[in-house]
Each structure stands twice: as structure tokens, then as C-alpha cells.
Design an enzyme around this catalytic site. Structure first.
Site, PDB file in Angstrom:
ATOM      1  N   GLY A  15      33.549  40.742  52.205  1.00  0.00           N
ATOM      2  CA  GLY A  15      34.271  39.789  53.047  1.00  0.00           C
ATOM      3  C   GLY A  15      35.115  38.776  52.299  1.00  0.00           C
ATOM      4  O   GLY A  15      35.406  37.697  52.830  1.00  0.00           O
ATOM      5  N   LYS A  16      35.538  39.106  51.076  1.00  0.00           N
ATOM      6  CA  LYS A  16      36.320  38.148  50.279  1.00  0.00           C
ATOM      7  C   LYS A  16      37.660  37.810  50.934  1.00  0.00           C
ATOM      8  O   LYS A  16      38.084  36.648  50.920  1.00  0.00           O
ATOM      9  CB  LYS A  16      36.591  38.704  48.877  1.00  0.00           C
ATOM     10  N   THR A  17      38.343  38.812  51.478  1.00  0.00           N
ATOM     11  CA  THR A  17      39.675  38.562  52.018  1.00  0.00           C
ATOM     12  C   THR A  17      39.615  37.695  53.269  1.00  0.00           C
ATOM     13  O   THR A  17      40.392  36.749  53.420  1.00  0.00           O
ATOM     14  CB  THR A  17      40.390  39.891  52.321  1.00  0.00           C
ATOM     15  N   LEU A  18      38.686  37.994  54.158  1.00  0.00           N
ATOM     16  CA  LEU A  18      38.521  37.164  55.352  1.00  0.00           C
ATOM     17  C   LEU A  18      38.104  35.748  54.958  1.00  0.00           C
ATOM     18  O   LEU A  18      38.613  34.760  55.507  1.00  0.00           O
ATOM     19  CB  LEU A  18      37.490  37.782  56.287  1.00  0.00           C
ATOM     20  N   LYS A  33      46.597  36.576  45.357  1.00  0.00           N
ATOM     21  CA  LYS A  33      45.748  37.615  44.769  1.00  0.00           C
ATOM     22  C   LYS A  33      46.526  38.246  43.630  1.00  0.00           C
ATOM     23  O   LYS A  33      47.401  39.083  43.860  1.00  0.00           O
ATOM     24  CB  LYS A  33      45.342  38.669  45.801  1.00  0.00           C
ATOM     25  N   GLU A 105      42.138  35.003  45.157  1.00  0.00           N
ATOM     26  CA  GLU A 105      41.160  36.045  45.487  1.00  0.00           C
ATOM     27  C   GLU A 105      41.055  37.050  44.351  1.00  0.00           C
ATOM     28  O   GLU A 105      42.054  37.594  43.889  1.00  0.00           O
ATOM     29  CB  GLU A 105      41.548  36.769  46.770  1.00  0.00           C
ATOM     30  N   ALA A 107      39.397  40.647  42.534  1.00  0.00           N
ATOM     31  CA  ALA A 107      39.162  42.040  42.900  1.00  0.00           C
ATOM     32  C   ALA A 107      37.705  42.370  42.588  1.00  0.00           C
ATOM     33  O   ALA A 107      37.312  42.397  41.423  1.00  0.00           O
ATOM     34  CB  ALA A 107      40.104  42.964  42.127  1.00  0.00           C
ATOM     35  N   GLY A 108      36.887  42.575  43.627  1.00  0.00           N
ATOM     36  CA  GLY A 108      35.479  42.882  43.398  1.00  0.00           C
ATOM     37  C   GLY A 108      34.716  41.661  42.906  1.00  0.00           C
ATOM     38  O   GLY A 108      34.971  40.539  43.326  1.00  0.00           O
TER      39      GLY A 108
END
Length: 211
Positions: A15-18, A33, A105, A107-108
């Protein structure tokens, strides 16, 4: 508050993007990002931009956009590209707002490799960012959460706290207790993710403004 907030996760798909969209909306921050993989599925920048309601936030262009939905170092290798930290830091200086935070943000998770020598944790240090950890309940999530917290503690990177996503589980209270990092809030599950949902969730994070 630091003018750079790095959103990392205890794994992929937590849920990182949200969360990034909600934090960006709550702070009327800018979003960025720097490294995007899985380009054929669309970018997280496009997703966040579509979810923001305020007219202040700017979503900045990625430094690296890679087609393969894989670890950045592998996706880059397949395209005969090497991800370097220097151009990411250079762009960070160029886009950093003077009067509001920059939400970054990742990545992973922390130990995702950007190239053969550099991991996401190293990038966070170079950016001099504070971290928000995104966690979700699943089998093995306690281990992943506490390992993430331990790496951050040992690295000396400042941590703002946890944001949990998905359905509530008592595990998250124990993770907060064991890690020593506070809970900033949680983002509930929703059948439809929309601007309205993000705006509602952002309003539930007043503690972010006082960090």
C-alpha cells in the site's frame, strides 16, 4: 518536520502508493517516485496524480522508468541501464519545494537493490529523508515489519512512524510496541480508491502536520 519524507514498505504490494497519495494530500506536499519499474502497467506517479484533490501538490517526473516489473537493479540490467544515485540527488535538489515537504516513494522495501552496490536504504541516507513505514497484515508480516524497523534503527535513519493499510489486526499494535516507533494512522480497505477516498483518509492524519 524534514522537508523530505520517504515512504517505504515492509514488502511489495503493502500500500505504499495509496499511502503516498494520502500523505501528499494531507500535507499538500509534492510527490516524487525517482525509480519506477513495471512501466507497461502504468506509473505510480500517474496514479497519485489522479488521486489528489488539492491544487498545490506537484507530481514530479521519474529519473528512471523501466519496463520490467522487477527489482530496479534487474529491470535496469535488462535495459542495459545502471541506476546511479547522483542524478537522483541532483533532481531532488531541483524539485524540492521551498515551503512544503517532498514525499518520495520508494520501490519495494529498504533492501531493494538499485544497482550492484547501492540499496534503497543508501538512497534514503543520501537524500537525508525521514521515513514513514507502510505495513499490512499478512502471514509473515510481523517478521518483515520488525526486520525493517531493526535495519532503520541500526542505520540511524530518522523514522516518523508507521502507517498501516488494509483490515485491522492486533498485530499492528504489537509491532508498534516492539519497534518503539509510533503509529501515525491507518488506511482502511476500500472497494473503490478515488479522490474522495484519499481526501477522507488524509483528513484522518492530523498528527502528520505536527511532526
Amino acid at each position: 518536520m524534514s522537508n523530505r519524507i520517504f515512504i517505504t514498505g515492509i514488502g511489495t504490494g503493502v500500500g505504499k502508493t495509496l499511502t503516498s497519495a494520502c500523505v501528499t494530500e494531507a500535507l499538500q506536499a509534492d510527490y516524487w517516485k525517482p525509480v519506477q519499474t513495471g512501466l507497461e502497467e502504468g506509473t505510480d506517479t500517474e496514479t497519485v496524480k489522479a488521486l489528489l484533490s488539492n491544487t498545490v501538490s506537484v507530481c514530479h517526473k521519474e529519473v528512471y522508468c523501466l519496463k520490467e516489473p522487477a527489482s530496479p537493479h534487474l529491470a535496469a540490467r535488462l535495459e542495459q541501464v545502471r541506476i546511479e544515485v547522483a542524478p537522483i540527488l541532483q533532481q531532488a535538489e531541483m524539485i524540492q519545494p521551498a515551503d512544503r515537504p517532498l514525499v518520495i516513494e520508494g520501490a519495494g522495501g529498504l533492501m531493494v537493490p538499485l544497482n550492484e552496490e547501492v540499496f534503497t536504504l543508501d538512497l534514503i541516507k543520501s537524500l537525508q529523508a525521514q521515513v514513514i513505514i507502510v505495513a499490512q497484515n499478512y502471514l509473515g508480516s510481523i517478521n518483515h515489519a520488525l526486520l525493517t524497523a531493526k535495519v532503520l534503527q541500526q542505520s540511524g535513519v530518522p523514522v516518523l512512524g508507521w502507517i498501516f493499510s488494509g483490515d485491522y489486526h492486533t498485530n499492528e499494535d504489537e509491532v508498534v510496541q516492539w519497534s518503539g516507533y509510533r503509529k501515525l494512522g491507518r488506511i482502511e480497505s476500500a472497494e473503490k480508491i478515488s479522490k474522495e477516498f484519499v481526501k477522507e483518509q488524509a483528513a484522518l492524519f492530523p498528527s502528520l502536520r505536527g511532526l
